[in-house]
Design a protein around this motif. Structure first.
Motif, mmCIF file in Angstrom:
data_model
loop_
_atom_site.group_PDB
_atom_site.id
_atom_site.type_symbol
_atom_site.label_atom_id
_atom_site.label_comp_id
_atom_site.label_asym_id
_atom_site.label_seq_id
_atom_site.Cartn_x
_atom_site.Cartn_y
_atom_site.Cartn_z
ATOM 1 N N ILE A 14 0.843 -1.202 0.000
ATOM 2 C CA ILE A 14 0.000 0.000 0.000
ATOM 3 C C ILE A 14 0.872 1.243 0.000
ATOM 4 C CG2 ILE A 14 -1.616 1.347 1.379
ATOM 5 C CD1 ILE A 14 -3.113 -1.099 2.033
ATOM 6 N N LEU A 15 2.006 1.192 0.715
ATOM 7 C CA LEU A 15 2.939 2.315 0.660
ATOM 8 C C LEU A 15 3.442 2.522 -0.765
ATOM 9 C CD1 LEU A 15 4.604 4.495 2.005
ATOM 10 C CD2 LEU A 15 6.324 2.772 2.574
ATOM 11 N N LEU A 16 3.745 1.436 -1.461
ATOM 12 C CA LEU A 16 4.158 1.536 -2.860
ATOM 13 C C LEU A 16 3.044 2.147 -3.703
ATOM 14 C CD1 LEU A 16 6.093 0.934 -5.189
ATOM 15 C CD2 LEU A 16 5.174 -1.399 -5.262
ATOM 16 N N SER A 17 1.814 1.726 -3.435
ATOM 17 C CA SER A 17 0.668 2.287 -4.155
ATOM 18 C C SER A 17 0.543 3.788 -3.896
ATOM 19 C CB SER A 17 -0.616 1.579 -3.714
ATOM 20 O OG SER A 17 -1.762 2.179 -4.275
ATOM 21 N N ASP A 18 0.833 4.193 -2.650
ATOM 22 C CA ASP A 18 0.802 5.621 -2.319
ATOM 23 C C ASP A 18 1.877 6.383 -3.082
ATOM 24 O OD1 ASP A 18 -1.223 5.038 -0.570
ATOM 25 O OD2 ASP A 18 0.015 5.133 1.234
ATOM 26 N N ILE A 19 3.073 5.811 -3.130
ATOM 27 C CA ILE A 19 4.210 6.493 -3.748
ATOM 28 C C ILE A 19 3.960 6.752 -5.234
ATOM 29 C CG2 ILE A 19 6.637 6.223 -4.410
ATOM 30 C CD1 ILE A 19 7.047 4.752 -1.732
ATOM 31 N N VAL A 20 3.386 5.783 -5.935
ATOM 32 C CA VAL A 20 3.155 5.954 -7.378
ATOM 33 C C VAL A 20 1.836 6.659 -7.667
ATOM 34 C CG1 VAL A 20 4.544 3.924 -7.914
ATOM 35 C CG2 VAL A 20 2.067 3.669 -7.633
ATOM 36 N N GLY A 21 1.108 7.057 -6.606
ATOM 37 C CA GLY A 21 -0.111 7.840 -6.791
ATOM 38 C C GLY A 21 -1.351 7.027 -7.095
ATOM 39 N N LEU A 22 -1.240 5.696 -7.063
ATOM 40 C CA LEU A 22 -2.406 4.868 -7.383
ATOM 41 C C LEU A 22 -3.478 4.993 -6.314
ATOM 42 C CD1 LEU A 22 -3.676 2.826 -9.308
ATOM 43 C CD2 LEU A 22 -2.528 0.990 -8.013
ATOM 44 N N SER A 23 -3.068 5.088 -5.045
ATOM 45 C CA SER A 23 -4.039 5.228 -3.950
ATOM 46 C C SER A 23 -4.866 6.494 -4.136
ATOM 47 C CB SER A 23 -3.313 5.278 -2.603
ATOM 48 O OG SER A 23 -2.490 4.154 -2.424
ATOM 49 N N THR A 24 -4.187 7.591 -4.423
ATOM 50 C CA THR A 24 -4.883 8.862 -4.635
ATOM 51 C C THR A 24 -5.804 8.785 -5.843
ATOM 52 O OG1 THR A 24 -3.017 10.061 -3.684
ATOM 53 C CG2 THR A 24 -4.567 11.334 -5.017
ATOM 54 N N LEU A 25 -5.339 8.124 -6.906
ATOM 55 C CA LEU A 25 -6.156 7.991 -8.109
ATOM 56 C C LEU A 25 -7.436 7.216 -7.823
ATOM 57 C CD1 LEU A 25 -6.674 8.271 -11.119
ATOM 58 C CD2 LEU A 25 -5.206 6.267 -11.492
ATOM 59 N N VAL A 26 -7.326 6.113 -7.070
ATOM 60 C CA VAL A 26 -8.501 5.299 -6.740
ATOM 61 C C VAL A 26 -9.495 6.107 -5.912
ATOM 62 C CG1 VAL A 26 -9.312 3.285 -5.447
ATOM 63 C CG2 VAL A 26 -7.286 3.108 -6.895
ATOM 64 N N ASN A 27 -8.981 6.860 -4.935
ATOM 65 C CA ASN A 27 -9.870 7.693 -4.124
ATOM 66 C C ASN A 27 -10.533 8.779 -4.954
ATOM 67 O OD1 ASN A 27 -9.703 6.502 -1.587
ATOM 68 N ND2 ASN A 27 -7.842 7.601 -1.054
ATOM 69 N N THR A 28 -9.787 9.370 -5.878
ATOM 70 C CA THR A 28 -10.343 10.411 -6.739
ATOM 71 C C THR A 28 -11.444 9.853 -7.632
ATOM 72 O OG1 THR A 28 -8.202 11.537 -6.760
ATOM 73 C CG2 THR A 28 -9.770 12.170 -8.446
ATOM 74 N N LEU A 29 -11.227 8.639 -8.155
ATOM 75 C CA LEU A 29 -12.261 8.002 -8.983
ATOM 76 C C LEU A 29 -13.519 7.726 -8.159
ATOM 77 C CD1 LEU A 29 -10.013 5.473 -10.946
ATOM 78 C CD2 LEU A 29 -11.143 7.504 -11.883
ATOM 79 N N HIS A 30 -13.316 7.299 -6.894
ATOM 80 C CA HIS A 30 -14.460 7.048 -6.014
ATOM 81 C C HIS A 30 -15.219 8.341 -5.733
ATOM 82 C CE1 HIS A 30 -16.175 7.211 -1.911
ATOM 83 N NE2 HIS A 30 -16.708 6.042 -2.252
ATOM 84 N N ASP A 31 -14.474 9.395 -5.397
ATOM 85 C CA ASP A 31 -15.112 10.660 -5.043
ATOM 86 C C ASP A 31 -15.895 11.250 -6.215
ATOM 87 O OD1 ASP A 31 -14.026 10.432 -2.542
ATOM 88 O OD2 ASP A 31 -12.300 11.720 -2.962
ATOM 89 N N ALA A 32 -15.446 10.960 -7.446
ATOM 90 C CA ALA A 32 -16.113 11.514 -8.632
ATOM 91 C C ALA A 32 -17.503 10.930 -8.827
ATOM 92 C CB ALA A 32 -15.266 11.273 -9.870
ATOM 93 N N THR A 33 -17.723 9.719 -8.312
ATOM 94 C CA THR A 33 -19.024 9.060 -8.500
ATOM 95 C C THR A 33 -19.759 8.826 -7.189
ATOM 96 O OG1 THR A 33 -17.942 6.888 -8.425
ATOM 97 C CG2 THR A 33 -18.212 7.921 -10.589
ATOM 98 N N ALA A 34 -19.170 9.249 -6.051
ATOM 99 C CA ALA A 34 -19.794 8.996 -4.746
ATOM 100 C C ALA A 34 -21.088 9.783 -4.604
ATOM 101 C CB ALA A 34 -18.827 9.373 -3.631
ATOM 102 N N THR A 35 -22.084 9.168 -3.978
ATOM 103 C CA THR A 35 -23.377 9.827 -3.763
ATOM 104 C C THR A 35 -23.414 10.559 -2.427
ATOM 105 O OG1 THR A 35 -24.248 7.775 -2.818
ATOM 106 C CG2 THR A 35 -24.587 8.137 -5.186
ATOM 107 N N GLU A 36 -22.593 10.132 -1.457
ATOM 108 C CA GLU A 36 -22.601 10.794 -0.154
ATOM 109 C C GLU A 36 -21.870 12.128 -0.252
ATOM 110 O OE1 GLU A 36 -18.966 8.057 -0.105
ATOM 111 O OE2 GLU A 36 -21.032 8.012 -0.837
ATOM 112 N N LYS A 37 -22.330 13.094 0.531
ATOM 113 C CA LYS A 37 -21.696 14.415 0.562
ATOM 114 C C LYS A 37 -20.849 14.506 1.823
ATOM 115 C CE LYS A 37 -25.436 16.719 -1.947
ATOM 116 N NZ LYS A 37 -26.464 17.798 -1.901
ATOM 117 N N ALA A 38 -19.587 14.207 1.670
ATOM 118 C CA ALA A 38 -18.680 14.212 2.817
ATOM 119 C C ALA A 38 -17.275 14.554 2.320
ATOM 120 C CB ALA A 38 -18.696 12.845 3.510
ATOM 121 N N THR A 39 -16.310 14.519 3.251
ATOM 122 C CA THR A 39 -14.934 14.789 2.847
ATOM 123 C C THR A 39 -14.435 13.671 1.947
ATOM 124 O OG1 THR A 39 -14.204 13.719 4.892
ATOM 125 C CG2 THR A 39 -14.377 16.115 4.899
#
Length: 427
Positions: free
Chosen positions: A71-96
């Motif tokens: 997971i640290l490797l995923s963080d370093i290459v930005g994959l973790s952030t990308l996955v979260n960004t993809l989730h946030d783009a389609t998330a229905t809940e209004k939160a952080t």
């Protein structure tokens, strides 16, 4: 069969066949295509491929039950952030926006009260965090759990130090709840094997010892004013109380009780509330002095240990002349600093609890009252010089706001700082 850089991809996809999980099948097929496209794009050499295999092998060997290096490797290459960004783009809940817990999250982290230090590393620069956890509707969420982790001065998390088994800054705080005003609310608390039902009248106290706990509260009607006090473990140390008891033993021996009345604990709570409502320049000193007194009371009357005779027999005599002179000189030299009870006790070579009692016996004022009076005199001197604004004096003497400085000055002199300065100018 002879493969070409293009035909090998087709062959692998054909061998994969069909899966019952169509989503998984689609992901794996796409992954194979992208891996092969990457190798063709950079013309990956055999030695480079072996280096990559060696790298991933080392990453896997670094992983443990508490440390997930991939997971640290995923963080370093930005994959973790990308996955979260993809989730946030389609998330229905209004939160952080979302965030991953790994790689340095751990389930067995200690529970600490607000204001507690999370690290034992005294070389690191301190960072103060505060805020409110709110629902998607913007309402404050009670009993929210906030998880925080940070590196030490070495730049490493505790999971990266040694074998990763040690947790920095173990411990948690005791919580004391005190009803500040009476109400007709009927409060039922079930926790620690104790079930209690009581009316929330003024001075009613609920004590929760440190450590993880499941607590059920049922309140028949709103309780308008309840003060929550958190006491970290260091308030039960020998340096604080002046006794030989082990701090951890005293802290963890605090016992669950039914709600109770304790005049001393209640008066401490009322004093804290009064200071919160009308802050003075000695707020920190007062809060620390009250915390020491509260810890001593809890250790003596509400713990599972036998009452400490040393604590009961602490001298009621005042500071001797030499100690008193040292303390007064230190206060005079540091009036424009953020004085702390621990500093004053160290100057007197006494525990914090013993110092507070001995100072009041000698001077007739608590350390907080004495420092506040001295700061008021210093404020008069600064006002008569006329070379500083009221705001500058407020900041220099550690008042939280100019309004609080004006209020405290009026209480002490019967006039506002501006009136005092004008009257002096007329003389």
């Amino acid at each position: 069969m002879t493969y070409t850089p293009l035909s090998v991809t087709v062959a692998v996809l054909t061998q994969m066949g069909s899966a019952t999980d169509k989503r998984l099948e689609s992901i794996l097929e796409s992954a194979v295509r992208h891996f092969h496209d990457f190798a063709r794009e950079v013309n990956l050499a055999l030695v480079e491929w072996l280096k990559a295999i060696e790298f991933f092998t080392r990453v896997g060997k670094t992983c443990t039950q508490t440390r997930q290096e991939f997971i640290l490797l995923s963080d370093i290459v930005g994959l973790s952030t990308l996955v979260n960004t993809l989730h946030d783009a389609t998330a229905t809940e209004k939160a952080t926006s979302g965030s991953l817990l790994r790689p340095f999250f751990r389930e067995d982290a200690p529970q600490l009260p607000p204001g507690e230090q999370i690290s034992k590393d005294d070389k690191s620069e301190e960072i103060l965090l505060w805020g409110t956890v709110r629902s998607a509707a913007g309402e404050a969420l009670p009993n929210a759990k906030l998880m925080v982790w940070q590196t030490s001065s070495s730049g490493h998390y505790d999971l990266q130090e040694g074998d990763g088994s040690a947790i920095d800054s173990r411990g948690s705080g005791a919580e004391i709840c005190v009803a500040i005003s009476s109400s007709n609310s009927f409060v039922t608390r079930s926790t620690g094997g104790v079930v209690d039902r009581a009316i929330a009248e003024r001075g009613r106290i609920w004590l929760s010892p440190p450590g993880p706990k499941e607590c059920l509260f049922d309140v028949s009607a709103p309780v308008p004013q309840v003060l929550h006090i958190y006491l970290p473990s260091q308030h039960f140390s020998a340096d604080t109380l002046g006794i030989g008891a082990d701090a951890a033993a005293v802290h963890t021996s605090l016992r669950y009780e039914r709600s109770f009345q304790d005049p001393l604990v209640a008066e401490i709570a009322f004093a804290i509330v009064s200071e919160m409502r009308t802050q003075t320049s000695g707020s920190r000193l007062l809060a620390e002095t009250l915390a020491v007194s509260l810890a001593a009371r809890l250790a003596h009357s509400h713990s599972g240990l036998s009452p400490d005779k040393d604590l009961e027999q602490l001298s009621h005599q005042g500071l001797d002349r030499r100690r008193l002179i040292r303390v007064r000189e230190y206060i005079a030299a540091n009036l424009e600093s953020d004085l702390a009870i621990a500093q004053l006790a160290k100057v007197a070579c006494l525990s914090q609890f013993h110092f507070a009692r001995a100072f009041k016996a000698a001077v007739g004022q608590s350390p907080h009252q004495y420092v506040s009076a001295q700061r008021l005199e210093r404020a008069k001197e600064m006002l008569t010089r006329g070379d500083q604004s009221l705001l500058d004096i407020t900041i220099a003497l550690n008042f939280s706001s100019q309004a609080n400085f004006t209020r405290a000055f009026r209480v002490g002199t019967g006039m506002t700082p501006g009136q005092f300065r004008r009257d002096f100018a007329r003389c």
